[in-house]
Design a protein around this motif. Structure first.
Motif, PDB file in Angstrom:
ATOM      1  N   GLU A 243      35.594  27.446  40.416  1.00 20.07           N
ATOM      2  CA  GLU A 243      36.740  26.527  40.428  1.00 20.07           C
ATOM      3  C   GLU A 243      38.038  27.272  40.110  1.00 20.07           C
ATOM      4  OE1 GLU A 243      38.853  23.322  41.228  1.00 20.07           O
ATOM      5  OE2 GLU A 243      36.682  23.518  41.553  1.00 20.07           O
ATOM      6  N   GLN A 244      37.968  28.194  39.146  1.00 21.95           N
ATOM      7  CA  GLN A 244      39.154  28.983  38.815  1.00 21.95           C
ATOM      8  C   GLN A 244      39.533  29.903  39.973  1.00 21.95           C
ATOM      9  OE1 GLN A 244      40.792  28.291  36.049  1.00 21.95           O
ATOM     10  NE2 GLN A 244      42.428  29.720  36.546  1.00 21.95           N
ATOM     11  N   ASP A 245      38.523  30.454  40.643  1.00 26.52           N
ATOM     12  CA  ASP A 245      38.784  31.275  41.836  1.00 26.52           C
ATOM     13  C   ASP A 245      39.514  30.465  42.891  1.00 26.52           C
ATOM     14  OD1 ASP A 245      37.463  33.310  40.572  1.00 26.52           O
ATOM     15  OD2 ASP A 245      35.721  33.345  41.904  1.00 26.52           O
ATOM     16  N   ARG A 246      39.084  29.222  43.079  1.00 25.96           N
ATOM     17  CA  ARG A 246      39.726  28.361  44.083  1.00 25.96           C
ATOM     18  C   ARG A 246      41.176  28.093  43.721  1.00 25.96           C
ATOM     19  NH1 ARG A 246      36.648  23.272  46.540  1.00 25.96           N
ATOM     20  NH2 ARG A 246      38.725  23.242  47.476  1.00 25.96           N
ATOM     21  N   LYS A 247      41.433  27.866  42.445  1.00 28.55           N
ATOM     22  CA  LYS A 247      42.806  27.588  42.009  1.00 28.55           C
ATOM     23  C   LYS A 247      43.709  28.797  42.227  1.00 28.55           C
ATOM     24  CE  LYS A 247      41.671  24.136  38.472  1.00 28.55           C
ATOM     25  NZ  LYS A 247      41.657  23.855  37.009  1.00 28.55           N
ATOM     26  N   GLN A 248      43.190  29.994  41.912  1.00 29.62           N
ATOM     27  CA  GLN A 248      44.021  31.194  42.023  1.00 29.62           C
ATOM     28  C   GLN A 248      43.873  31.886  43.380  1.00 29.62           C
ATOM     29  OE1 GLN A 248      44.294  33.803  38.675  1.00 29.62           O
ATOM     30  NE2 GLN A 248      43.724  32.224  37.200  1.00 29.62           N
ATOM     31  N   LYS A 249      42.952  31.358  44.204  1.00 25.75           N
ATOM     32  CA  LYS A 249      42.731  31.880  45.563  1.00 25.75           C
ATOM     33  C   LYS A 249      42.382  33.363  45.571  1.00 25.75           C
ATOM     34  CE  LYS A 249      45.861  28.511  47.706  1.00 25.75           C
ATOM     35  NZ  LYS A 249      46.224  27.815  46.445  1.00 25.75           N
ATOM     36  N   THR A 250      41.616  33.780  44.573  1.00 23.81           N
ATOM     37  CA  THR A 250      41.163  35.170  44.509  1.00 23.81           C
ATOM     38  C   THR A 250      39.900  35.261  43.668  1.00 23.81           C
ATOM     39  OG1 THR A 250      41.901  37.448  44.091  1.00 23.81           O
ATOM     40  CG2 THR A 250      42.457  35.819  42.420  1.00 23.81           C
ATOM     41  N   THR A 251      39.136  36.330  43.858  1.00 24.67           N
ATOM     42  CA  THR A 251      37.881  36.537  43.133  1.00 24.67           C
ATOM     43  C   THR A 251      38.169  37.188  41.789  1.00 24.67           C
ATOM     44  OG1 THR A 251      36.706  36.781  45.238  1.00 24.67           O
ATOM     45  CG2 THR A 251      35.594  37.591  43.252  1.00 24.67           C
ATOM     46  N   LEU A 252      37.867  36.487  40.715  1.00 27.05           N
ATOM     47  CA  LEU A 252      38.230  36.949  39.375  1.00 27.05           C
ATOM     48  C   LEU A 252      37.081  37.646  38.648  1.00 27.05           C
ATOM     49  CD1 LEU A 252      40.189  33.746  38.289  1.00 27.05           C
ATOM     50  CD2 LEU A 252      41.163  35.935  39.027  1.00 27.05           C
ATOM     51  N   THR A 253      35.900  37.650  39.240  1.00 29.48           N
ATOM     52  CA  THR A 253      34.722  38.216  38.576  1.00 29.48           C
ATOM     53  C   THR A 253      34.089  39.281  39.449  1.00 29.48           C
ATOM     54  OG1 THR A 253      34.287  36.081  37.531  1.00 29.48           O
ATOM     55  CG2 THR A 253      32.481  37.684  37.529  1.00 29.48           C
ATOM     56  N   GLY A 254      33.765  40.429  38.831  1.00 33.09           N
ATOM     57  CA  GLY A 254      33.079  41.466  39.589  1.00 33.09           C
ATOM     58  C   GLY A 254      33.564  42.863  39.244  1.00 33.09           C
ATOM     59  N   PRO A 255      32.892  43.890  39.749  1.00 33.79           N
ATOM     60  CA  PRO A 255      33.229  45.276  39.400  1.00 33.79           C
ATOM     61  C   PRO A 255      34.587  45.746  39.905  1.00 33.79           C
ATOM     62  CG  PRO A 255      31.462  45.199  41.044  1.00 33.79           C
ATOM     63  CD  PRO A 255      31.650  43.806  40.529  1.00 33.79           C
ATOM     64  N   HIS A 256      35.250  44.981  40.776  1.00 37.05           N
ATOM     65  CA  HIS A 256      36.611  45.345  41.170  1.00 37.05           C
ATOM     66  C   HIS A 256      37.594  45.124  40.019  1.00 37.05           C
ATOM     67  CE1 HIS A 256      36.169  41.072  41.962  1.00 37.05           C
ATOM     68  NE2 HIS A 256      37.487  40.930  41.973  1.00 37.05           N
ATOM     69  N   ARG A 257      37.071  44.625  38.897  1.00 34.11           N
ATOM     70  CA  ARG A 257      37.888  44.439  37.693  1.00 34.11           C
ATOM     71  C   ARG A 257      37.315  45.202  36.501  1.00 34.11           C
ATOM     72  NH1 ARG A 257      41.268  39.913  38.691  1.00 34.11           N
ATOM     73  NH2 ARG A 257      41.609  39.535  36.483  1.00 34.11           N
ATOM     74  N   ASP A 258      36.460  46.186  36.771  1.00 34.22           N
ATOM     75  CA  ASP A 258      35.859  47.015  35.716  1.00 34.22           C
ATOM     76  C   ASP A 258      36.902  47.893  35.024  1.00 34.22           C
ATOM     77  OD1 ASP A 258      33.349  46.032  36.177  1.00 34.22           O
ATOM     78  OD2 ASP A 258      32.567  47.828  37.167  1.00 34.22           O
ATOM     79  N   ASP A 259      36.496  48.473  33.903  1.00 33.92           N
ATOM     80  CA  ASP A 259      37.357  49.422  33.191  1.00 33.92           C
ATOM     81  C   ASP A 259      36.488  50.441  32.462  1.00 33.92           C
ATOM     82  OD1 ASP A 259      39.620  50.657  32.223  1.00 33.92           O
ATOM     83  OD2 ASP A 259      40.404  48.895  31.178  1.00 33.92           O
ATOM     84  N   MET A 260      37.156  51.408  31.852  1.00 34.42           N
ATOM     85  CA  MET A 260      36.483  52.455  31.089  1.00 34.42           C
ATOM     86  C   MET A 260      37.342  52.739  29.869  1.00 34.42           C
ATOM     87  SD  MET A 260      35.499  56.290  32.461  1.00 34.42           S
ATOM     88  CE  MET A 260      37.143  56.855  32.871  1.00 34.42           C
ATOM     89  N   SER A 261      36.721  52.945  28.711  1.00 32.99           N
ATOM     90  CA  SER A 261      37.484  53.220  27.491  1.00 32.99           C
ATOM     91  C   SER A 261      37.099  54.576  26.914  1.00 32.99           C
ATOM     92  CB  SER A 261      37.265  52.120  26.445  1.00 32.99           C
ATOM     93  OG  SER A 261      35.908  52.078  26.043  1.00 32.99           O
ATOM     94  N   PHE A 262      37.976  55.089  26.041  1.00 36.83           N
ATOM     95  CA  PHE A 262      37.826  56.418  25.446  1.00 36.83           C
ATOM     96  C   PHE A 262      37.896  56.272  23.932  1.00 36.83           C
ATOM     97  CE2 PHE A 262      39.573  56.700  29.615  1.00 36.83           C
ATOM     98  CZ  PHE A 262      39.166  57.904  30.170  1.00 36.83           C
ATOM     99  N   SER A 263      36.913  56.807  23.265  1.00 37.99           N
ATOM    100  CA  SER A 263      36.857  56.689  21.807  1.00 37.99           C
ATOM    101  C   SER A 263      36.793  58.079  21.176  1.00 37.99           C
ATOM    102  CB  SER A 263      35.633  55.872  21.395  1.00 37.99           C
ATOM    103  OG  SER A 263      35.445  55.907  19.998  1.00 37.99           O
TER     104      SER A 263
END
Length: 361
Positions: A243-263
């Protein structure tokens, strides 16, 4: 793996260029805006099909021309390869290996592995997640063709799904077809996440020792994969967020939104680290990338250093230069003074002036 020569025609500010490289260190020096970086960019483009700075092929073609040509001669395991690449303003680029056209970029990957290091890479930790994903993707695509297949298909499905989400505003009856895209998105997305998790684990096996040597054993650097969603819950999260995807007209979940951190020593340096710590970690990351390629393909990659030394203090300069003396390297700089004090071998020196390259030794 040795890059032997390169020819350019109508590339950036080069009308025509023929150049032979030394198997050791190749220095390109001269004032800014003369074309030094363009030489390194052309090598990278011809090996990976991607530019580190241009988003479209037309940006690399001379203004009054419709095409540009790059030709590389590479020797790998004592076998010669010729890579020809035609960049076109209004068409897809053409690529041939030893005179035989190829139709998929994955057929090119692995012939010549390259690692590009520019001043922008020193900010990879403090910049946005897109840059860190790009780092992962560019390296993994060179060493893992299965990853290329999974990533290309995943990205295509994201584009199609986003288009459908926009169309639903006018055609709500299309919504049941989302299930078809979601099923494929999850299948390829799980593969992408698995390869990324493995890649960061492999880097972690290397980066601790490299960073320890750089910091005199005072710091322990650890990388963490931060997936946008867990593989086991991807399908459910996608459905929950529809439903949120439909409202924003884009895919909000998935590895295209991954990240990497450094400690470092348990502290997230992306948020709390000093600029010096972030730069040391970025340098360690690049040196780890080189070592990982060597482990995976049993050969060193070609190293492209674009004006990086001017951005590093003397201790980091020393560490970098001492670490790469056994690798074929292309280095750009404004002058040669920074190498004299390091007694760094200058195997071949080129002076670059307004789109011309002059060999000096």
């Amino acid at each position: 793996m040795i890059l032997e020569s390169m020819e350019l025609v109508h590339y950036r500010n080069y009308e025509a260029l023929e150049i032979s490289f030394d198997p050791g260190t190749n220095i390109f020096y001269g004032d800014n805006a003369q074309g030094k970086t363009n030489v390194l960019e052309a090598v990278y483009v011809c090996c990976t099909t991607k530019s580190h700075r241009a988003s479209r092929d037309r940006e690399m073609i001379q203004f009054d021309q419709d095409e540009s040509h790059i030709k590389l001669q590479v020797r790998k395991d004592n076998v010669p390869y010729r890579i020809d690449m035609h960049l076109k303003k209004n068409k897809t680029k053409g690529i041939a290996i030893n005179g035989i056209p190829i139709h998929k970029a994955s057929e090119l990957f692995g012939i010549a592995n390259v690692v590009f290091f520019s001043p922008e890479d020193l900010n990879i930790i403090k910049n946005g997640p897109a840059e860190r994903r790009r780092f992962i993707d560019l390296e993994l695509c060179q060493v893992n063709k299965l990853y290329v297949h999974a990533l290309v298909n995943y990205n295509k499905i994201v584009v199609q799904r986003n288009k459908l989400l926009k169309d639903l505003y006018v055609h709500p009856e299309y919504e049941p077809t989302l299930d078809v895209w979601d099923e494929q998105l999850v299948a390829y997305g799980i593969q992408v996440m698995g390869y990324r998790r493995q890649f960061i684990g492999q880097l972690n096996d290397i980066i601790g020792e490299i960073h320890g040597n750089l910091t005199g054993k005072k710091e322990t650097l650890t990388l963490y994969y931060e997936p946008n969603v867990d593989e086991a819950t991807f399908a459910a999260a996608l459905k929950k967020g529809r439903e949120q995807d439909r409202k924003q007209k884009t895919t909000l979940t998935g590895p295209h939104r991954d990240d990497m951190s450094f400690s470092i020593n348990g502290i997230d340096i992306r948020r709390y680290g000093s600029q010096g710590q972030q730069r040391s970690a970025a340098l360690s990351l690049k040196l780890s990338e080189i070592e990982l390629v060597k482990r995976l393909i049993h050969d060193y990659p070609i190293l492209l250093l674009d004006d990086v030394l001017s951005e590093l203090d003397s201790s980091r300069q020393n560490h970098l230069l001492n670490s790469i003396q056994h690798i074929q390297t292309m280095i750009t700089c404004t002058g040669l003074d920074e190498f004299v004090g390091h007694r760094f071998p200058l195997d071949r020196i080129f002076k670059v002036i307004e789109g011309t390259v002059h060999k000096e030794n």
